[in-house]
Design a protein around this motif. Structure first.
Motif, PDB file in Angstrom:
ATOM      1  N   ARG A  56      40.767  -4.420 -18.871  1.00  0.00           N
ATOM      2  CA  ARG A  56      41.380  -3.191 -18.379  1.00  0.00           C
ATOM      3  C   ARG A  56      40.409  -2.551 -17.389  1.00  0.00           C
ATOM      4  N   LEU A  57      40.879  -2.286 -16.165  1.00  0.00           N
ATOM      5  CA  LEU A  57      40.027  -1.670 -15.153  1.00  0.00           C
ATOM      6  C   LEU A  57      40.210  -0.161 -15.097  1.00  0.00           C
ATOM      7  N   ARG A  58      41.445   0.282 -15.008  1.00  0.00           N
ATOM      8  CA  ARG A  58      41.716   1.727 -15.020  1.00  0.00           C
ATOM      9  C   ARG A  58      43.178   1.977 -15.354  1.00  0.00           C
ATOM     10  N   SER A  59      43.410   3.187 -15.849  1.00  0.00           N
ATOM     11  CA  SER A  59      44.764   3.589 -16.216  1.00  0.00           C
ATOM     12  C   SER A  59      45.172   4.801 -15.407  1.00  0.00           C
ATOM     13  N   GLU A  60      46.452   4.856 -15.084  1.00  0.00           N
ATOM     14  CA  GLU A  60      47.028   6.057 -14.478  1.00  0.00           C
ATOM     15  C   GLU A  60      48.080   6.550 -15.454  1.00  0.00           C
ATOM     16  N   ASP A  61      47.922   7.765 -15.878  1.00  0.00           N
ATOM     17  CA  ASP A  61      48.778   8.320 -16.911  1.00  0.00           C
ATOM     18  C   ASP A  61      49.066   9.768 -16.530  1.00  0.00           C
ATOM     19  N   SER A  62      50.169   9.986 -15.822  1.00  0.00           N
ATOM     20  CA  SER A  62      50.447  11.309 -15.288  1.00  0.00           C
ATOM     21  C   SER A  62      51.858  11.766 -15.636  1.00  0.00           C
ATOM     22  N   PRO A  63      51.989  12.564 -16.708  1.00  0.00           N
ATOM     23  CA  PRO A  63      53.310  13.083 -17.053  1.00  0.00           C
ATOM     24  C   PRO A  63      53.919  13.921 -15.921  1.00  0.00           C
ATOM     25  N   ASP A  64      53.082  14.573 -15.108  1.00  0.00           N
ATOM     26  CA  ASP A  64      53.587  15.407 -14.012  1.00  0.00           C
ATOM     27  C   ASP A  64      54.355  14.594 -12.981  1.00  0.00           C
ATOM     28  N   THR A  65      53.847  13.412 -12.646  1.00  0.00           N
ATOM     29  CA  THR A  65      54.514  12.561 -11.643  1.00  0.00           C
ATOM     30  C   THR A  65      55.382  11.494 -12.301  1.00  0.00           C
ATOM     31  N   GLY A  66      55.225  11.303 -13.609  1.00  0.00           N
ATOM     32  CA  GLY A  66      55.977  10.282 -14.320  1.00  0.00           C
ATOM     33  C   GLY A  66      55.381   8.897 -14.176  1.00  0.00           C
ATOM     34  N   SER A  67      54.169   8.820 -13.634  1.00  0.00           N
ATOM     35  CA  SER A  67      53.537   7.524 -13.403  1.00  0.00           C
ATOM     36  C   SER A  67      52.691   7.106 -14.599  1.00  0.00           C
ATOM     37  N   CYS A  68      52.873   5.875 -15.006  1.00  0.00           N
ATOM     38  CA  CYS A  68      52.110   5.313 -16.117  1.00  0.00           C
ATOM     39  C   CYS A  68      51.868   3.846 -15.809  1.00  0.00           C
ATOM     40  N   GLY A  96      60.384  -0.045 -18.842  1.00  0.00           N
ATOM     41  CA  GLY A  96      61.814   0.230 -18.893  1.00  0.00           C
ATOM     42  C   GLY A  96      62.285   1.111 -17.756  1.00  0.00           C
ATOM     43  N   GLY A  97      61.369   1.614 -16.944  1.00  0.00           N
ATOM     44  CA  GLY A  97      61.736   2.421 -15.785  1.00  0.00           C
ATOM     45  C   GLY A  97      61.861   3.904 -16.089  1.00  0.00           C
ATOM     46  N   ARG A  98      62.056   4.665 -15.036  1.00  0.00           N
ATOM     47  CA  ARG A  98      62.042   6.125 -15.142  1.00  0.00           C
ATOM     48  C   ARG A  98      63.204   6.708 -15.930  1.00  0.00           C
ATOM     49  N   GLY A  99      64.194   5.908 -16.257  1.00  0.00           N
ATOM     50  CA  GLY A  99      65.275   6.386 -17.108  1.00  0.00           C
ATOM     51  C   GLY A  99      64.873   6.474 -18.572  1.00  0.00           C
ATOM     52  N   VAL A 100      63.709   5.935 -18.909  1.00  0.00           N
ATOM     53  CA  VAL A 100      63.178   5.951 -20.276  1.00  0.00           C
ATOM     54  C   VAL A 100      62.222   7.139 -20.395  1.00  0.00           C
ATOM     55  N   PRO A 101      62.231   7.878 -21.504  1.00  0.00           N
ATOM     56  CA  PRO A 101      61.311   9.007 -21.665  1.00  0.00           C
ATOM     57  C   PRO A 101      59.855   8.589 -21.429  1.00  0.00           C
ATOM     58  N   PHE A 102      59.101   9.500 -20.803  1.00  0.00           N
ATOM     59  CA  PHE A 102      57.727   9.199 -20.417  1.00  0.00           C
ATOM     60  C   PHE A 102      56.882   8.719 -21.590  1.00  0.00           C
ATOM     61  N   GLU A 103      56.946   9.370 -22.735  1.00  0.00           N
ATOM     62  CA  GLU A 103      56.120   8.971 -23.885  1.00  0.00           C
ATOM     63  C   GLU A 103      56.436   7.548 -24.343  1.00  0.00           C
ATOM     64  N   THR A 104      57.697   7.161 -24.286  1.00  0.00           N
ATOM     65  CA  THR A 104      58.092   5.795 -24.649  1.00  0.00           C
ATOM     66  C   THR A 104      57.520   4.803 -23.646  1.00  0.00           C
ATOM     67  N   ARG A 105      57.637   5.139 -22.354  1.00  0.00           N
ATOM     68  CA  ARG A 105      57.088   4.262 -21.320  1.00  0.00           C
ATOM     69  C   ARG A 105      55.575   4.125 -21.474  1.00  0.00           C
ATOM     70  N   ARG A 106      54.895   5.248 -21.720  1.00  0.00           N
ATOM     71  CA  ARG A 106      53.446   5.215 -21.882  1.00  0.00           C
ATOM     72  C   ARG A 106      53.056   4.308 -23.052  1.00  0.00           C
ATOM     73  N   GLU A 107      53.759   4.417 -24.161  1.00  0.00           N
ATOM     74  CA  GLU A 107      53.454   3.586 -25.331  1.00  0.00           C
ATOM     75  C   GLU A 107      53.694   2.109 -25.037  1.00  0.00           C
ATOM     76  N   ARG A 108      54.769   1.793 -24.342  1.00  0.00           N
ATOM     77  CA  ARG A 108      55.050   0.397 -23.991  1.00  0.00           C
ATOM     78  C   ARG A 108      53.957  -0.182 -23.094  1.00  0.00           C
ATOM     79  N   VAL A 109      53.532   0.587 -22.098  1.00  0.00           N
ATOM     80  CA  VAL A 109      52.490   0.119 -21.176  1.00  0.00           C
ATOM     81  C   VAL A 109      51.168  -0.049 -21.912  1.00  0.00           C
ATOM     82  N   ARG A 110      50.796   0.930 -22.729  1.00  0.00           N
ATOM     83  CA  ARG A 110      49.539   0.824 -23.487  1.00  0.00           C
ATOM     84  C   ARG A 110      49.561  -0.355 -24.457  1.00  0.00           C
ATOM     85  N   SER A 111      50.680  -0.545 -25.123  1.00  0.00           N
ATOM     86  CA  SER A 111      50.810  -1.643 -26.079  1.00  0.00           C
ATOM     87  C   SER A 111      50.679  -2.998 -25.377  1.00  0.00           C
ATOM     88  N   GLU A 112      51.330  -3.132 -24.224  1.00  0.00           N
ATOM     89  CA  GLU A 112      51.246  -4.394 -23.477  1.00  0.00           C
ATOM     90  C   GLU A 112      49.829  -4.617 -22.957  1.00  0.00           C
TER      91      GLU A 112
END
Length: 149
Positions: free
Chosen positions: A122-134, A95-111
């Motif tokens: 699954r090869l690797r995950s990037e999950d960084s609340p500091d940078t907002g990258s998931c 949903g992009g950076r306008g969506v709260p990080f926890e929501t984005r993380r859950e959507r990515v993990r679920s997909e």
């Protein structure tokens, strides 16, 4: 005239990858032209020799049911994938950076979980609340890389 984009994926098992990517993208396996029940029947009628058709029913292309995305053709080739892709799909589900990080993380993990059930790895995950990258780097059933973000 504007060219139409078709993506072509070299692979060992076109029917399998077409089914995987159709489910992954919400596409559908492209139906054979009427009145043929299968693509194999169509190609045989067109004079393509049996030995050129490989295994399966030749359901080796997928299309966007809305008609907006490109057609994707899975072309059978004799050699196995040997190196990292130079081009790979990114599946945006967060949903992009306008969506709260926890929501984005859950959507990515679920997909990523859903795609694993379809046959992806699954090869690797990037999950960084500091940078907002998931994101999750994955491979399809034949080892082609793609990202979920």
């Amino acid at each position: 005239m504007k060219p139409q984009l078709q993506l072509t994926v070299d692979c060992a098992d076109p029917d399998r990858l077409a089914a995987f990517w159709a489910a992954a993208l919400g596409y559908r396996v492209e139906p054979a032209p009427a009145p043929f029940p299968t693509w194999r029947a169509y190609w045989l009628d067109q004079g393509v020799p049996e030995e050129e058709l490989g295994a399966g029913d030749c359901s080796d292309s997928i299309v966007d049911p809305d008609g907006t995305g490109p057609r994707i053709w899975f072309q059978q080739v004799p050699e196995a994938k040997a190196v990292k892709n130079r081009l790979h799909p990114d599946l945006g589900v967060s949903g992009g950076r306008g969506v709260p990080f926890e929501t984005r993380r859950e959507r990515v993990r679920s997909e990523a979980d859903r795609l694993e059930r379809l046959g992806a790895t699954r090869l690797r995950s990037e999950d960084s609340p500091d940078t907002g990258s998931c994101s999750v780097l994955m491979q399809d059933p034949e080892g082609n890389e793609f990202c979920v973000h």
